[in-house]
Design an enzyme around this catalytic site. Structure first.
Site, mmCIF file in Angstrom:
data_model
loop_
_atom_site.group_PDB
_atom_site.id
_atom_site.type_symbol
_atom_site.label_atom_id
_atom_site.label_comp_id
_atom_site.label_asym_id
_atom_site.label_seq_id
_atom_site.Cartn_x
_atom_site.Cartn_y
_atom_site.Cartn_z
ATOM 1 N N ASP A 25 -2.695 2.404 -6.288
ATOM 2 C CA ASP A 25 -1.550 2.455 -5.364
ATOM 3 C C ASP A 25 -1.482 1.265 -4.424
ATOM 4 O O ASP A 25 -0.893 1.351 -3.355
ATOM 5 C CB ASP A 25 -1.611 3.756 -4.561
ATOM 6 N N GLU A 26 -2.072 0.158 -4.819
ATOM 7 C CA GLU A 26 -2.219 -0.949 -3.886
ATOM 8 C C GLU A 26 -2.230 -2.263 -4.671
ATOM 9 O O GLU A 26 -2.860 -2.331 -5.726
ATOM 10 C CB GLU A 26 -3.585 -0.746 -3.209
ATOM 11 N N ASP A 55 0.871 -1.174 0.000
ATOM 12 C CA ASP A 55 0.000 0.000 0.000
ATOM 13 C C ASP A 55 0.910 1.227 0.000
ATOM 14 O O ASP A 55 1.690 1.431 0.929
ATOM 15 C CB ASP A 55 -0.881 -0.038 1.249
#
Lengths: 391, 367
Positions: free
Chosen positions: A104-105, A8
Site C-alpha cells: 500500500d505504499e 501511502d
C-alpha cells in the site's frame, strides 16, 4: 532538483472493506482476525477504530478490549493484492519510475512530469484524485526532493493528506520533528541520541557530522545527511521496464470515432515521448478498451523491428481499433469509457531498417526536447492540434 | 454421389487440399472439403477465400454428384482407415454420406455442395512453365524473409518481379531482404505481383526435386499454380512493394569467406543466452577470424571465434542472431561470403560463386 512523491494508502485493508461493504462505512473495522478467537495482531484498522486507541501490530485481544463493538474481519489478501495491482497501474500512468515499497505504499519519481502541472500542489491533487476516482480510496501523499523527505511528508497529515516539502521549507517542517521520523532511526538509536540530548532533527544538525560519525559510525553519517535533507537514493522500479503505456478515462463515455482516434493519437504521441526519453524501442503494441460496464478488452500486434515513433505507434493502434471493431456494426458499438496504448517487448538496442535512414526522425527528437524543456504539449505534430478539423 | 478408390490415394489428396481449410471462419461451409465425382475423377476442393486448392484423383465413379464434408472428420477418418480400397457415397434417400472400408463404416452429415464457393475462374491459356526444382529453390530462398506485420500486408508476401526471361523473387521485413534472380527459357513479359507466403508454402509442399514443370498463370487479381493434377489459386496482395534494389550495397569495406555450417553453428551457440525476444550477437571481423560474442544482462555472456579468410578493414558489428541463422540454414552451399559496409549500414550474406542470390541484413545499433 528531483521531485519524489511518497504515496501511502490510508488504512488500506480496512478502507477496501468499507468501500466494498457500505454497512461498514463510518464503523471501527479491524482487520487481522476474528473477535471470538483473538489471536495474532491487528494488520490494519479503520480511522474510526484508531479513535479507540487501536493501531496496527497491536495484539488482537487488546484491540477487542479497547474496541469491544468493533467489526473484526480476517481480511482477504487476494483482494488487497488485486487492488494493489490496480494502484500500481495508476502509478504507472503517472510515471514508469515508481517503486512499490509494500502493498500500500510507493515512491514515484515525478521529476519528468511535474512541469505539466501548475504547481506541486496540483500534481499531488491529481495523484490523489486519480486514486480516489479509480479506486474509491484515499491516500496520503508527500512530495519532496528526496525519498525520505517525501515519506516524512506523507505521514504528517494522515488520512487523505497532502504535504509538499520544498528544500527551503525543510528546516521549518522537518526540523522540529522527533529523530524517530528519520529513516534508519529506530528505538535504540533514538534512545542513544536522547542520551546525548538530541531529540529533534534540528538537534542532529547542531550536533554536527563529525560528532555523529564518531558516535554512530556510518549510520551517524547517514542520519546526519537525512537531517540536512540529503538522500541520494533513487526511486528504483522493482524490475526492468517491461512496457511503456498510457491510458485515459473519458470525461463521459465516448462514441465519436473521430474523437476516439484523436485520443489514440495523443496517447501514442505520449507513449512515443516516453520511449524516446528512455532510448527504448518496442516490438509489441497493445490497445486497451473499456466499455461503460467495465468490460475491458486488449488487442495486440507485434512487428519484427523496434518502433518508438508516434506515427508508428498510432498507426498500429488504429489498426488494432479497426480490428476490434471489425466484427461490430458501427451503430451497435458500445461507447468507450477508457482507451489505452502500451508498447512492450522493449529493447535498448535498435534494429536498423533497410529502407529508412538509421536515425530517429529529427522532428520526433525535437518534439521530445521541446516538450521536456517546456512541458508536455507545448508543441505537437499537426494532426494533434485541437484546432484541427481533419482528425 | 458415390465413388470407390484406394485409401492411400484419397488420403494424399485430402492432405494437400485440407491445407486451405481455414482454422476458423465466419462462413461455416469453408470448414468442409468439396468432393465432386464426375467423369471417372474425384475433384477435391478447399479454400479460405484467399487461397484455393483443387486436386483431381482417378477414382471409380459409381454415381456422379457432389457433397461437402467437414474436413476435420473426413481427414481423421480416412487417416485411421487401413490401407485398402474404400467407398464413399450418399446414402440413398437420406441426407448422409457413408464411408466404408472393410468392416468399418462411418455415416456423416454432409453440407450442401451448391453452397460451396467456386474458385476464381482462370483462363486455360497463356501458361508459362518452370521446373519444379527451380521454383522450389526460389521459394525456399526467399519466403522465410517475409514480414509477419499485418499492418503492412504488402510485406507479408513475396514479390515476383519479371522482365523478359528473368524472374526475380524478393522478400523483406524491412530489417533484412532475400533476393533470388533466375533466368528461364521463356519470356514472361513484364509484371510485378506480390504472392501471399501461405500460397507459396503450400505450393512448395507438393513440389519435388524433379525438372518436371509447374504451370503458372497470372490474372489481374490471382495467381494459379498447376502441378500435375493439383491447382493452387491465390489472391494477390495489393500494395506497393518497396524498391528492393535501393538498399543493396555495391561496395564493401570488409569481406569474409566462411564455412556456412561452421558459421551457422557458432551463431546458434552465441544466441543461446538470449532471454525472451531477439538475441543480439556482436561480430568482430578482422585478420583471419570472426569473433562472436553476446552479453545478456542478468543472464551471462559468451565468446566464440571461427577462422576464415578476411579481406579489408576490421569491423565490429551486431546483428539479430535470428536474421543470420535463418539465411545460413536455407542456403545449400559449403561457403558463404559475409560482406560489410559499416557498423550502421547494410551487410550482405551470399553464396560464394552465385551472383544471383543476395541476402541483405541491417545491423543492430547497441546502446
Amino acid at each position: 532538483m528531483r521531485i519524489i512523491a511518497h504515496v501511502d494508502m490510508d488504512a488500506f485493508f480496512a478502507a477496501i472493506e468499507q468501500r466494498d461493504n457500505p454497512r461498514l462505512k463510518g464503523k471501527p473495522v479491524i482487520i487481522g482476525g476474528s473477535r471470538h478467537r483473538p489471536r495474532g495482531v491487528v494488520s490494519t484498522c479503520s480511522y474510526e477504530a484508531r479513535k479507540y486507541g487501536v493501531h496496527s501490530a497491536m495484539p488482537l485481544a487488546q484491540a477487542v478490549r479497547l474496541c469491544p463493538h468493533g467489526i473484526f474481519l480476517p481480511g482477504n489478501m487476494a483482494k488487497y493484492r488485486q487492488v494493489s495491482a490496480e494502484l500500481q497501474q495508476i502509478f504507472a500512468s503517472f510515471t514508469d519510475l515508481y517503486e512499490p515499497v509494500s502493498i500500500d505504499e510507493a515512491y514515484l519519481d515525478l521529476t519528468d512530469r511535474y512541469r505539466e502541472y501548475s504547481s506541486l500542489w496540483q500534481l499531488g491533487l491529481a495523484l490523489k484524485k486519480a486514486i480516489r476516482d479509480q479506486l474509491d480510496l484515499t491516500a496520503s501523499v508527500g512530495i519532496a526532493a528526496t525519498k525520505s523527505a517525501a515519506k516524512m511528508g506523507s505521514t504528517l497529515h494522515k488520512p487523505d493528506g497532502l504535504t509538499i516539502i520544498l528544500p527551503e521549507d525543510f528546516d521549518r517542517i522537518i526540523g522540529p520533528l522527533p529523530v524517530r521520523s528519520l529513516h534508519g532511526v529506530g528505538a535504540k538509536t533514538a534512545e542513544r541520541l536522547e542520551n546525548l540530548g538530541i531529540r529533534t532533527v534540528l538537534d542532529i544538525r547542531r550536533f554536527g557530522r563529525k560528532a555523529m560519525i564518531s558516535h554512530f559510525g556510518k549510520l551517524g553519517d547517514w542520519i546526519y545527511n537525512l537531517s540536512c535533507g540529503i538522500d541520494p537514493r533513487p526511486v528504483e522500479p522493482r524490475q526492468t521496464r517491461k512496457s511503456v503505456g498510457r491510458e485515459t478515462t473519458f470525461d463521459s463515455d465516448l462514441n465519436d470515432e473521430a474523437e476516439i482516434k484523436k485520443t489514440l493519437k495523443e496517447l501514442a504521441a505520449d507513449v512515443s515521448r516516453r520511449l524516446q526519453a528512455h532510448h527504448l524501442w518496442g516490438e509489441t503494441i497493445t490497445l486497451k478498451l473499456r466499455d461503460p460496464d467495465f468490460t475491458t478488452t486488449t488487442h495486440s500486434l507485434s512487428v519484427n523491428y523496434g518502433i518508438n515513433s508516434a506515427d508508428e505507434i498510432s498507426q498500429a493502434a488504429l489498426v488494432l481499433l479497426d480490428r476490434a471493431w471489425a466484427s461490430i456494426e458501427p451503430n451497435r458499438r458500445k461507447p468507450l469509457r477508457l482507451v489505452g496504448i502500451s508498447v512492450s517487448n522493449l529493447s535498448e538496442n535498435r534494429q536498423l531498417n533497410l529502407f529508412t535512414p538509421p536515425r530517429e526522425s529529427k522532428v520526433d527528437r525535437l518534439l521530445v526536447d521541446l516538450n521536456q524543456q517546456f512541458g508536455k504539449g507545448v508543441i505537437t505534430t499537426g494532426h494533434l492540434s485541437p484546432h484541427d478539423k481533419r482528425s | 454421389m458415390k465413388f470407390e478408390c484406394p485409401r492411400d490415394l484419397f488420403y494424399q489428396g485430402l492432405q494437400v487440399v485440407s491445407r486451405a481449410v481455414p482454422s476458423k471462419s465466419t462462413l461455416p461451409i469453408l470448414s468442409g472439403i468439396l468432393l465432386e465425382a464426375k467423369n471417372e475423377r474425384l475433384r477435391l476442393v478447399a479454400t479460405d477465400l484467399e487461397l484455393g486448392i483443387e486436386s483431381y484423383l482417378p477414382v471409380k465413379v459409381l454415381e456422379e454428384g457432389a457433397v461437402v464434408l467437414e474436413a476435420k472428420y473426413l481427414t481423421e477418418i480416412i487417416r485411421k482407415l487401413p490401407s485398402q480400397g474404400l467407398t464413399v457415397g450418399v446414402v440413398e434417400g437420406k441426407n448422409s454420406v457413408e464411408i466404408k472400408s472393410g468392416s468399418s463404416r462411418f455415416v456423416v452429415n454432409p453440407m450442401p455442395a451448391e453452397d460451396y464457393p467456386s474458385l476464381p475462374e482462370t483462363k486455360e491459356e497463356g501458361y508459362w512453365t518452370i521446373p519444379q526444382n527451380e521454383l522450389r529453390k526460389m521459394i525456399k530462398e526467399t519466403s522465410f524473409a517475409v514480414s509477419l506485420d499485418e499492418t503492412r500486408p504488402f510485406l507479408t508476401g513475396v514479390l515476383w518481379d519479371a522482365i523478359d526471361n528473368t524472374l526475380t523473387l524478393c522478400a523483406t521485413d524491412t530489417s533484412r531482404l532475400a533476393l533470388r534472380v533466375q533466368s528461364f527459357d521463356q519470356n514472361f513479359g513484364q509484371f510485378k505481383v506480390i504472392v501471399p507466403t501461405k500460397c507459396l508454402t503450400e505450393v512448395s509442399r507438393v513440389l519435388d526435386n524433379s525438372e518436371e514443370s509447374v504451370q503458372i498463370l497470372l490474372s489481374t487479381n490471382h495467381i494459379l499454380f498447376q502441378i500435375n493434377e493439383t491447382r493452387f489459386v491465390s489472391r494477390l496482395i495489393d500494395g506497393q512493394f518497396p524498391n528492393y534494389r535501393q538498399p543493396i550495397p555495391t561496395s564493401f569495406t570488409t569481406e569474409a569467406t566462411v564455412d556456412r555450417v561452421e558459421f551457422m553453428q557458432a551463431v546458434e551457440r552465441a544466441s543461446l543466452l538470449a532471454r525472451e525476444g531477439a538475441s543480439v550477437v556482436k561480430f568482430g571481423v578482422s585478420g583471419e577470424k570472426i569473433s562472436l560474442s553476446a552479453n545478456v544482462p542478468d543472464v551471462g555472456e559468451t565468446y566464440d571465434e571461427i577462422f576464415c579468410e578476411v579481406a579489408g578493414d576490421s569491423m565490429e558489428i551486431a546483428f539479430n542472431a535470428r536474421y543470420i541463422i535463418e539465411v545460413l540454414r536455407i542456403l545449400d552451399v559449403d561457403q558463404v561470403k559475409l560482406k560489410l559496409t559499416g557498423r550502421n549500414s547494410p551487410a550482405v550474406i551470399a553464396p560464394v560463386n552465385d551472383e544471383n542470390y543476395i541476402y541483405v541484413v541491417m545491423p543492430v545499433l547497441l546502446r
